[in-house]
Scaffold this motif. Structure first.
Motif, PDB file in Angstrom:
ATOM      1  N   GLN A  59       0.812  -1.216   0.000  1.00  0.00           N
ATOM      2  CA  GLN A  59       0.000   0.000   0.000  1.00  0.00           C
ATOM      3  C   GLN A  59       0.848   1.270   0.000  1.00  0.00           C
ATOM      4  O   GLN A  59       0.316   2.364  -0.194  1.00  0.00           O
ATOM      5  N   LEU A  60       2.154   1.139   0.192  1.00  0.00           N
ATOM      6  CA  LEU A  60       3.025   2.308   0.198  1.00  0.00           C
ATOM      7  C   LEU A  60       3.051   2.916  -1.200  1.00  0.00           C
ATOM      8  O   LEU A  60       3.315   2.214  -2.184  1.00  0.00           O
ATOM      9  N   PRO A  61       2.786   4.224  -1.327  1.00  0.00           N
ATOM     10  CA  PRO A  61       2.832   4.848  -2.658  1.00  0.00           C
ATOM     11  C   PRO A  61       4.183   4.631  -3.332  1.00  0.00           C
ATOM     12  O   PRO A  61       5.229   4.811  -2.722  1.00  0.00           O
ATOM     13  N   GLY A  62       4.127   4.229  -4.578  1.00  0.00           N
ATOM     14  CA  GLY A  62       5.350   3.987  -5.330  1.00  0.00           C
ATOM     15  C   GLY A  62       5.770   2.529  -5.378  1.00  0.00           C
ATOM     16  O   GLY A  62       6.661   2.173  -6.148  1.00  0.00           O
ATOM     17  N   VAL A  63       5.120   1.668  -4.598  1.00  0.00           N
ATOM     18  CA  VAL A  63       5.439   0.236  -4.619  1.00  0.00           C
ATOM     19  C   VAL A  63       4.549  -0.452  -5.643  1.00  0.00           C
ATOM     20  O   VAL A  63       3.318  -0.309  -5.617  1.00  0.00           O
ATOM     21  N   PHE A  64       5.153  -1.201  -6.546  1.00  0.00           N
ATOM     22  CA  PHE A  64       4.405  -1.857  -7.617  1.00  0.00           C
ATOM     23  C   PHE A  64       4.310  -3.370  -7.448  1.00  0.00           C
ATOM     24  O   PHE A  64       3.417  -3.993  -8.028  1.00  0.00           O
ATOM     25  N   ALA A  65       5.237  -3.965  -6.701  1.00  0.00           N
ATOM     26  CA  ALA A  65       5.195  -5.430  -6.563  1.00  0.00           C
ATOM     27  C   ALA A  65       5.932  -5.851  -5.305  1.00  0.00           C
ATOM     28  O   ALA A  65       6.936  -5.238  -4.914  1.00  0.00           O
ATOM     29  N   VAL A  66       5.394  -6.886  -4.668  1.00  0.00           N
ATOM     30  CA  VAL A  66       6.065  -7.546  -3.545  1.00  0.00           C
ATOM     31  C   VAL A  66       5.927  -9.040  -3.779  1.00  0.00           C
ATOM     32  O   VAL A  66       4.830  -9.525  -4.097  1.00  0.00           O
ATOM     33  N   VAL A  67       6.998  -9.775  -3.642  1.00  0.00           N
ATOM     34  CA  VAL A  67       6.938 -11.226  -3.824  1.00  0.00           C
ATOM     35  C   VAL A  67       7.485 -11.912  -2.576  1.00  0.00           C
ATOM     36  O   VAL A  67       8.386 -11.390  -1.901  1.00  0.00           O
ATOM     37  N   THR A  68       6.956 -13.085  -2.284  1.00  0.00           N
ATOM     38  CA  THR A  68       7.334 -13.857  -1.104  1.00  0.00           C
ATOM     39  C   THR A  68       7.511 -15.321  -1.503  1.00  0.00           C
ATOM     40  O   THR A  68       7.169 -15.703  -2.636  1.00  0.00           O
ATOM     41  N   PRO A  69       7.995 -16.164  -0.584  1.00  0.00           N
ATOM     42  CA  PRO A  69       8.138 -17.592  -0.929  1.00  0.00           C
ATOM     43  C   PRO A  69       6.814 -18.267  -1.261  1.00  0.00           C
ATOM     44  O   PRO A  69       6.812 -19.337  -1.884  1.00  0.00           O
ATOM     45  N   PHE A  70       5.701 -17.639  -0.855  1.00  0.00           N
ATOM     46  CA  PHE A  70       4.404 -18.272  -1.033  1.00  0.00           C
ATOM     47  C   PHE A  70       3.742 -17.952  -2.378  1.00  0.00           C
ATOM     48  O   PHE A  70       2.671 -18.479  -2.682  1.00  0.00           O
ATOM     49  N   ASP A  71       4.375 -17.053  -3.164  1.00  0.00           N
ATOM     50  CA  ASP A  71       3.716 -16.684  -4.424  1.00  0.00           C
ATOM     51  C   ASP A  71       4.694 -16.568  -5.595  1.00  0.00           C
ATOM     52  O   ASP A  71       4.429 -15.836  -6.543  1.00  0.00           O
ATOM     53  N   VAL A  72       5.808 -17.275  -5.544  1.00  0.00           N
ATOM     54  CA  VAL A  72       6.758 -17.284  -6.666  1.00  0.00           C
ATOM     55  C   VAL A  72       6.691 -18.652  -7.346  1.00  0.00           C
ATOM     56  O   VAL A  72       6.240 -19.636  -6.748  1.00  0.00           O
ATOM     57  N   PRO A  73       7.111 -18.750  -8.599  1.00  0.00           N
ATOM     58  CA  PRO A  73       7.178 -20.067  -9.244  1.00  0.00           C
ATOM     59  C   PRO A  73       8.022 -21.032  -8.413  1.00  0.00           C
ATOM     60  O   PRO A  73       8.982 -20.631  -7.734  1.00  0.00           O
ATOM     61  N   ILE A 244      14.768 -13.643  -9.166  1.00  0.00           N
ATOM     62  CA  ILE A 244      13.958 -12.756  -8.317  1.00  0.00           C
ATOM     63  C   ILE A 244      13.601 -11.483  -9.076  1.00  0.00           C
ATOM     64  O   ILE A 244      12.462 -11.013  -9.050  1.00  0.00           O
ATOM     65  N   THR A 245      14.579 -10.914  -9.765  1.00  0.00           N
ATOM     66  CA  THR A 245      14.340  -9.696 -10.538  1.00  0.00           C
ATOM     67  C   THR A 245      13.299  -9.944 -11.626  1.00  0.00           C
ATOM     68  O   THR A 245      12.413  -9.104 -11.872  1.00  0.00           O
ATOM     69  N   ALA A 246      13.385 -11.087 -12.267  1.00  0.00           N
ATOM     70  CA  ALA A 246      12.433 -11.417 -13.333  1.00  0.00           C
ATOM     71  C   ALA A 246      11.018 -11.563 -12.788  1.00  0.00           C
ATOM     72  O   ALA A 246      10.044 -11.100 -13.420  1.00  0.00           O
ATOM     73  N   VAL A 247      10.854 -12.209 -11.645  1.00  0.00           N
ATOM     74  CA  VAL A 247       9.520 -12.371 -11.054  1.00  0.00           C
ATOM     75  C   VAL A 247       8.935 -11.016 -10.680  1.00  0.00           C
ATOM     76  O   VAL A 247       7.748 -10.729 -10.926  1.00  0.00           O
ATOM     77  N   LEU A 248       9.752 -10.137 -10.085  1.00  0.00           N
ATOM     78  CA  LEU A 248       9.288  -8.796  -9.739  1.00  0.00           C
ATOM     79  C   LEU A 248       8.842  -8.029 -10.982  1.00  0.00           C
ATOM     80  O   LEU A 248       7.792  -7.362 -10.988  1.00  0.00           O
ATOM     81  N   ALA A 249       9.635  -8.108 -12.048  1.00  0.00           N
ATOM     82  CA  ALA A 249       9.302  -7.386 -13.277  1.00  0.00           C
ATOM     83  C   ALA A 249       7.998  -7.901 -13.879  1.00  0.00           C
ATOM     84  O   ALA A 249       7.173  -7.118 -14.372  1.00  0.00           O
ATOM     85  N   GLN A 250       7.822  -9.204 -13.842  1.00  0.00           N
ATOM     86  CA  GLN A 250       6.588  -9.776 -14.384  1.00  0.00           C
ATOM     87  C   GLN A 250       5.385  -9.350 -13.552  1.00  0.00           C
ATOM     88  O   GLN A 250       4.328  -8.989 -14.089  1.00  0.00           O
ATOM     89  N   ARG A 251       5.546  -9.376 -12.236  1.00  0.00           N
ATOM     90  CA  ARG A 251       4.453  -9.013 -11.335  1.00  0.00           C
ATOM     91  C   ARG A 251       4.103  -7.528 -11.451  1.00  0.00           C
ATOM     92  O   ARG A 251       2.938  -7.147 -11.387  1.00  0.00           O
ATOM     93  N   ALA A 252       5.144  -6.685 -11.603  1.00  0.00           N
ATOM     94  CA  ALA A 252       4.919  -5.237 -11.663  1.00  0.00           C
ATOM     95  C   ALA A 252       4.482  -4.765 -13.039  1.00  0.00           C
ATOM     96  O   ALA A 252       3.895  -3.683 -13.175  1.00  0.00           O
ATOM     97  N   GLY A 253       4.775  -5.542 -14.064  1.00  0.00           N
ATOM     98  CA  GLY A 253       4.471  -5.114 -15.422  1.00  0.00           C
ATOM     99  C   GLY A 253       5.394  -4.027 -15.923  1.00  0.00           C
ATOM    100  O   GLY A 253       5.072  -3.317 -16.879  1.00  0.00           O
ATOM    101  N   LYS A 254       6.531  -3.891 -15.298  1.00  0.00           N
ATOM    102  CA  LYS A 254       7.533  -2.892 -15.682  1.00  0.00           C
ATOM    103  C   LYS A 254       8.926  -3.501 -15.511  1.00  0.00           C
ATOM    104  O   LYS A 254       9.105  -4.458 -14.749  1.00  0.00           O
ATOM    105  N   PRO A 255       9.932  -2.935 -16.189  1.00  0.00           N
ATOM    106  CA  PRO A 255      11.298  -3.410 -15.966  1.00  0.00           C
ATOM    107  C   PRO A 255      11.726  -3.153 -14.510  1.00  0.00           C
ATOM    108  O   PRO A 255      11.332  -2.147 -13.907  1.00  0.00           O
TER     109      PRO A 255
END
Length: 784
Positions: A59-73, A244-255
């Protein structure tokens, strides 16, 4: 073969970009709308992650993605490593990751993540980790390789029975960091369902396979690019950051780009394996070695990484450096709750050589032989080890053999010993036992000036001078399957495509020189395309000093195929048989009448299509010979008995790496290896708090690394060796000098002050401790 390109110091291909600041490293890269990633790391050495609450962070303004062990491939980076895991195994292990519009926001988001841990018992000592009742860090126990490594030639028990004298010692080598100038970084971007990732790496094609497997997508949808690398040294073999970087980028929809901080590089980067090495040697009174037995216990930290390779290379010196019919090596690789160990430069060999070469100095002294003469007598010779060949006759010989009965393709160890000793003045030096006085000036321990006490006590000098030496063996270059592609277009432009990455050692320049030599053009005219899975051939990582030999051999083969096509074109144009033609200096000419010639650009115009090209894929090595590189090092040190400080005064390194392709870069490699290993020998240690598992010195303020003021003048000599198997006579070089540094210095310290140091680093505290222990022994108040 007359050479005009190889053997000359062609300018580095990347020189202009690096000296003008145009070179772009992974952390320099930016894409439109790029986000900045950060990784949340475990504060515990061992725990289960029960729950991760990311609600405030997202919910912090400017945050686009958070990933954890419970939601990664759930694909695996390696059998014991996931992208993120519900169990953390060292302080600094990855727990979660965020991507935000700027770095400060990402850091604030990390602080808002709430993690519920189940704290588990932890173990930091590898020997304790291997006890039956130790807490299991991974399923299956803490023996990381599943079973110990055991290799033997001959019968060591019989060899020790035949010995007149048996010597034994145990050596301790701590963990230390490679401390590269560039902390690792990765930038990931998705387009539809395809991923492109730029990252610090030694192997784009290996990373591609690993990341695709972890993300559970086809490799064809992954492109990996290796930008300029700011110091690889082996410790950047890490695909987890990329995933990790790839999962974040996919989740955020941005590089998304993640760059490690310096502290993260120390803690979460790969380190050199801590080791306990116990070596035993049997010798006859005439100095003949009858048996060598080495047992090593290696700390691989939380994950296996390159542990098996490190374990194997730790024992190669014991198995093969000295001519001996009976040799045995055993190794245990243990999981612990410490930072992950990996392929730090010359992986394993410095640990094994330190133990063997300091014990061999004791052996020489025990039988009354000069250390040089002892090594000349017992060195492994060109014919190899005694015994019979076991490998099938058509099998390529391992660069780290155990069996006997196989000769070396070339072996310049004797030449290294003689050339190095002459340059150092070994036979003319006054031994420290005759004169250990080194002058009255104390040795600075911090780089600051110290008080000169010589005026108050001119008769007393705490500084003693000593000399030492060591020899080394290292694999000479054959590695995994290697490929190269060469194209000459109809304007005469040459392009060399290779999948390996230049990790700073100059591989692209050397390989361009090899191609240019075969094609008869200049290295400057060979354009090199490398380290991009989109348009370069499959390749292994740049590792094990294999690039020149392995990829170079593929370059020679591909270049010869292209050369044949060019000669065929020129044969038509010059009306001369192909077998009477050759290439040099940018021309095709008649060998018996060089005045009859065509420029390469003119030959290229005869092509029917746009270009001629060839691709080569080879399994490098020989089925008839062992390909190894060798060296002999000589050093003079000054030891301050008041402060324990050690200063290296002179260093001579004689190396056998076959024909030297580029002399200036080869000199840089040897000087760089020795300079780097001075830190390993004298100062560097990554310290872990035994009560918490926290790394205590994860910065340059606490982790002592050498500076330019600590380096002596280093004289480098290359033996006059041409290897008949290597490409244009070359063998491996980049890591070969590393194993010789610590034992040479240890032997010189003994010569100076009479103490045998069996623990690294040989810093002032350890030197003073050994001097104090000797003093207690001499008074009868202590034991050795």
């Amino acid at each position: 073969m007359t050479l005009s390109i190889v053997g000359k110091s062609a300018l580095r291909k990347d020189l202009r970009e690096k000296v003008t600041g145009q070179a772009r490293f992974s952390a320099d890269l930016k894409l439109p709308d790029m986000l900045y990633g950060r990784i949340l790391r475990s504060p515990h050495p061992h725990a289960n992650v029960l729950k991760v609450d990311t609600s405030q962070a997202i919910q912090l303004p400017g945050v686009f993605a958070v990933v954890t062990p419970f939601d990664v491939p759930q694909g695996r980076i390696a059998p014991d490593i996931g992208i993120l895991d519900t169990r953390v195994r060292f302080v600094g292990d990855e727990v979660a990751a965020v991507a935000a519009t700027d770095d400060d926001t990402a850091i604030r988001a990390l602080a808002l993540i709430r993690v519920e841990y189940q704290i588990l018992p932890f173990v930091l000592d590898p020997e304790q980790a291997l006890l039956p009742d130790a807490v299991a860090i991974h399923d299956g126990g803490n023996l990381a390789t599943g079973q110990p490594l055991s290799l033997e030639r001959g019968d060591v028990a019989l060899g020790f029975d035949e010995a007149d004298l048996v010597l034994e010692e145990e050596y301790r080598i701590p963990t230390h960091s490679a401390s590269p100038m560039e902390p690792r970084a990765a930038l990931a971007s998705w387009k539809n369902d395809s991923l492109t990732i730029w990252k610090s790496t030694r192997g784009v094609h290996v990373d591609r396979q690993t990341i695709a497997k972890a993300l559970e997508i086809p490799p064809e949808r992954v492109r990996v690019v290796g930008p300029f690398l700011g110091g690889g040294f082996g410790n950047k073999d890490d695909s987890r950051l990329g995933a990790i970087t790839a999962v974040l980028a996919q989740r955020a929809g941005k590089p998304v780009r993640i760059e490690y901080s310096r502290e993260e590089e120390f803690v979460a980067g790969r380190v050199r394996h801590a080791a306990k090495v116990k070596t035993r040697v049997g010798i006859k009174n005439d100095g003949t070695i009858t048996a060598i037995h080495t047992v090593a216990t290696l700390d691989t930290g939380a994950y296996l990484a390159s542990g098996p390779g490190v374990a194997r290379r730790t024992g190669q010196a014991s198995l093969y450096l000295y001519y001996c019919p009976n040799a045995k090596y055993e190794a245990w690789v243990a999981y612990t709750n410490r930072p992950v160990a990996g392929s730090y430069r010359a992986l394993g060999a410095p640990q094994g050589h330190f133990a063997l070469e300091t014990l061999m100095d004791r052996a020489a002294e025990a039988v009354g032989m000069d250390p040089l003469q002892f090594r000349l007598k017992n060195r492994v010779r060109p014919e190899g080890q005694p015994g019979s060949r076991i490998s099938p006759p058509d099998q390529i010989i391992d660069s780290q053999p155990v069996e006997g009965g196989i000769p070396f393709s070339s072996n310049g160890l004797e030449e290294c010993l003689l050339l190095g000793a002459e340059a150092f003045g070994w036979n003319n030096s006054v031994s420290a036992s005759e004169s250990r006085t080194g002058g009255h000036d104390p040795i600075p321990t911090t780089g600051d000036s110290t008080i000169d006490l010589s005026q108050e006590s001119a008769a007393y000098s705490p500084v003693k001078i000593g000399r030492g030496m060591s020899i080394m063996i290292y694999r000479g270059g054959p590695g995994f399957t290697s490929s190269a592609e060469i194209e000459v277009d109809n304007k005469g432009r040459v392009t060399l495509s290779i999948g390996v990455i230049d990790v700073g050692e100059g591989a692209t320049t050397v390989l361009a020189q090899i191609a240019a030599e075969v094609l008869g053009t200049s290295a400057e005219d060979v354009n090199v395309r490398s380290a991009d899975t989109l348009d370069t051939p499959d390749a292994p990582i740049t590792a094990g000093s294999t690039a020149t030999f392995s990829t170079g051999s593929a370059v020679v083969e591909a270049a010869n195929q292209v050369k044949s096509q060019l000669l065929a074109l020129a044969s038509t144009g010059m009306e001369a048989p192909i077998n009477e033609l050759d290439c040099a200096n940018g021309k095709v000419f008649v060998k018996d009448d060089p005045r009859r010639s065509m420029r390469l650009t003119e030959v290229a115009k005869l092509m029917e299509g746009d270009c001629v090209s060839a691709a080569s894929t080879i399994q490098p090595g020989s089925s008839d010979y062992i390909v190894n590189s060798f060296g002999a090092h000589f050093v003079e040190v000054a030891v301050d008995t008041d402060t324990g400080a050690v200063r290296v005064n002179r260093y001579v390194a004689a190396q056998d790496s076959g024909r030297i392709i580029n002399p200036k870069m080869a000199l840089n490699q040897v000087e760089g290896a020795i300079s780097q290993m001075l830190g390993f020998a004298l100062w560097e240690e990554l310290v872990t708090d035994p009560s918490t598992g926290v790394t205590l010195n994860a910065s340059y303020l606490q982790h002592r690394v050498p500076t330019i003021e600590d380096y002596p003048e280093i004289q480098v000599i290359f033996a006059d060796i041409v290897d008949p198997v290597g490409p244009l006579g070359a063998k491996g070089l980049g890591e070969v000098p590393c194993p010789g540094v610590a034992p040479a210095i240890a032997n010189a310290i003994y010569d100076a002050v009479g103490i045998r140091l069996n623990r690294l680093p040989m810093n002032p505290a350890n030197v003073l401790r050994a001097l104090a222990a000797r003093s207690l022994d001499s008074t009868g108040l202590g034991t050795r």
